[in-house]
Design a protein around this motif. Sequence first.
Motif, PDB file in Angstrom:
ATOM      1  N   LEU A  13       0.867  -1.178   0.000  1.00  0.00           N
ATOM      2  CA  LEU A  13       0.000   0.000   0.000  1.00  0.00           C
ATOM      3  C   LEU A  13       0.904   1.229   0.000  1.00  0.00           C
ATOM      4  CD1 LEU A  13      -2.628  -1.125   2.686  1.00  0.00           C
ATOM      5  CD2 LEU A  13      -3.021  -0.879   0.236  1.00  0.00           C
ATOM      6  N   ALA A  14       0.982   1.886  -1.133  1.00  0.00           N
ATOM      7  CA  ALA A  14       1.968   2.949  -1.343  1.00  0.00           C
ATOM      8  C   ALA A  14       1.877   4.027  -0.264  1.00  0.00           C
ATOM      9  CB  ALA A  14       1.763   3.561  -2.724  1.00  0.00           C
ATOM     10  N   GLY A  17      -9.429  13.460   7.274  1.00  0.00           N
ATOM     11  CA  GLY A  17      -9.100  14.586   8.128  1.00  0.00           C
ATOM     12  C   GLY A  17      -9.072  14.262   9.610  1.00  0.00           C
ATOM     13  N   TYR A  18      -9.306  12.990   9.968  1.00  0.00           N
ATOM     14  CA  TYR A  18      -9.322  12.604  11.384  1.00  0.00           C
ATOM     15  C   TYR A  18      -7.984  11.968  11.754  1.00  0.00           C
ATOM     16  CZ  TYR A  18     -11.305  11.052  15.842  1.00  0.00           C
ATOM     17  OH  TYR A  18     -11.574  10.883  17.178  1.00  0.00           O
ATOM     18  N   ASN A  78       2.425   9.766   5.522  1.00  0.00           N
ATOM     19  CA  ASN A  78       3.056  11.053   5.855  1.00  0.00           C
ATOM     20  C   ASN A  78       2.440  12.187   5.053  1.00  0.00           C
ATOM     21  OD1 ASN A  78       5.002  10.280   7.829  1.00  0.00           O
ATOM     22  ND2 ASN A  78       6.229   9.341   6.198  1.00  0.00           N
ATOM     23  N   GLN A  79       2.083  11.901   3.807  1.00  0.00           N
ATOM     24  CA  GLN A  79       1.487  12.924   2.947  1.00  0.00           C
ATOM     25  C   GLN A  79       0.152  13.413   3.501  1.00  0.00           C
ATOM     26  OE1 GLN A  79       2.787  10.088   1.937  1.00  0.00           O
ATOM     27  NE2 GLN A  79       4.482  10.675   0.569  1.00  0.00           N
ATOM     28  N   ASN A  80      -0.557  12.528   4.220  1.00  0.00           N
ATOM     29  CA  ASN A  80      -1.848  12.896   4.811  1.00  0.00           C
ATOM     30  C   ASN A  80      -1.703  13.396   6.245  1.00  0.00           C
ATOM     31  OD1 ASN A  80      -2.644  10.595   2.670  1.00  0.00           O
ATOM     32  ND2 ASN A  80      -4.349  12.023   2.946  1.00  0.00           N
ATOM     33  N   ASN A 116      -3.520  11.705   9.174  1.00  0.00           N
ATOM     34  CA  ASN A 116      -4.979  11.572   9.177  1.00  0.00           C
ATOM     35  C   ASN A 116      -5.398  10.268   8.510  1.00  0.00           C
ATOM     36  OD1 ASN A 116      -5.344  14.096  10.385  1.00  0.00           O
ATOM     37  ND2 ASN A 116      -5.350  15.148   8.396  1.00  0.00           N
ATOM     38  N   ILE A 117      -6.534   9.752   8.929  1.00  0.00           N
ATOM     39  CA  ILE A 117      -7.015   8.459   8.416  1.00  0.00           C
ATOM     40  C   ILE A 117      -7.315   8.547   6.925  1.00  0.00           C
ATOM     41  CG2 ILE A 117      -8.918   6.792   8.494  1.00  0.00           C
ATOM     42  CD1 ILE A 117      -9.119   7.270  11.477  1.00  0.00           C
ATOM     43  N   VAL A 118      -6.785   7.589   6.186  1.00  0.00           N
ATOM     44  CA  VAL A 118      -7.077   7.417   4.764  1.00  0.00           C
ATOM     45  C   VAL A 118      -7.949   6.183   4.601  1.00  0.00           C
ATOM     46  CG1 VAL A 118      -6.105   6.948   2.486  1.00  0.00           C
ATOM     47  CG2 VAL A 118      -4.919   8.483   4.062  1.00  0.00           C
TER      48      VAL A 118
END
Length: 432
Positions: A282-283, A342-343, A317-319, A322-324
């Motif tokens: 999972l990239a 955003g969480y 890290n890019q997010n 936050n939960i993806v």
Amino acid sequence: SPDEGWQVYTSAQAPDGKCLCTAVIPVQGTCSRDLRSHQLRQLMEKVQNISQSMEVLDLRTYRDLQYVRNTESLMKGLDSRLKVAAESQKSLNAKSFQELKDKMTELLPLMPVLDQYKSDTRLIVHLKEEVRNLSGSLLAIQEEMGAYDYEELQQRVLMLEARLHACMQKLGCGKLTGVSNPITIRASGSRFGSWMTDTMTPSTDSRVWYMDGYYKGRRVLEFRTLNDFVTGQNFVQHLLPHPWAGTGHVVFNGSLYYNKYQSNVAVKYHFRSRSVLVQRSLAGAGYNNTFPYSWGGFSDIDFMVDESGLWAVYTTNQNAGNIVVSRVDPQTLEVLRSWDTGYPKRSAGESFMICGTLYVTNSHLAGAKIYFAYYTNTSSYEYTDIPFHNQYSHISMLDYNPRERVLYTWNNGHQVIYNVTLFHVIKTSGEL
């Protein structure tokens, strides 16, 4: 009652003339039986108990009667000796008197038999009264319900339940509005772990999978039924070729999806062939406690299944932690689409998917509630306040099973389920 039956609590007419009604699935997920049917069941159980009592009574009476018959010759002999003794007391010498005493001694065991007869007589009177009362109750119910025998009535109830379940499946997706009290299935294993049933197979397949621990584990136990799981019997063991990380595993269509230890690799393991069918990274997904839930435990990557398919919940890290939420192809493990909720994942206790919506708990400890919902169909979110009873105060796995519409939980070494209440809007245009 809202806890037992279906709730249809409003109706209206849409602008196009279609009838709209709002319904809530029963908390238990099944239709409760009619009150009269329940009364019939109780009465039939009483009849069965009485029949068993009568059988025992008949057996005991037959045995005692045999004993009385065997002592009949003794009684006749004793009676003739007593007549002779009464007619001529001179003939009753010491030897004759001893013989009479011996005969009497042989008959002494007859006394408790006769006492049992008295007791059985009282029991027969009681059973007759019970039968009389039952006959009156059955007659009253029959007059009220019509001339259906119990077996026919039971079949009608089962057919109705099947139709209601089919209707429930047609309802499709709904919004989570409530969670039932916890139902503890078993207490076993360590503080952390995962257990599940297949989220796709037909309801006749009731196998249960059990994975104790949150890292480096490779042993998966497969139980034949839920009852076997409760008793710890009738299981086979699968030894995974790669150890797992976390507790976010899921069984979907006969395969186990899990996170490979010390990597962000997703693994699809097929139970029947006992082999890995595919594995894919999972990239960018964090692993090794980079972005776990608040309880830790290498819970960086969490696989889920709902009515629309397979999902992976993680962060990068890019997010910014936050939960993806990502839709995943169950055949290739390719990510089809992703949403940034955003969480912050480290603030979440656990999460699960229902009908394309991610529900997040605010803690894994006592006092937790379902605090946040993210809707993938609209890419929007809201804060919720859905309480649920965290009975054992440390949840390390929480997953929804769309086939059974229940939440599976591993809570401090206890395997627990919760029923869910979903809010539906039914548009009636002929067939659902």
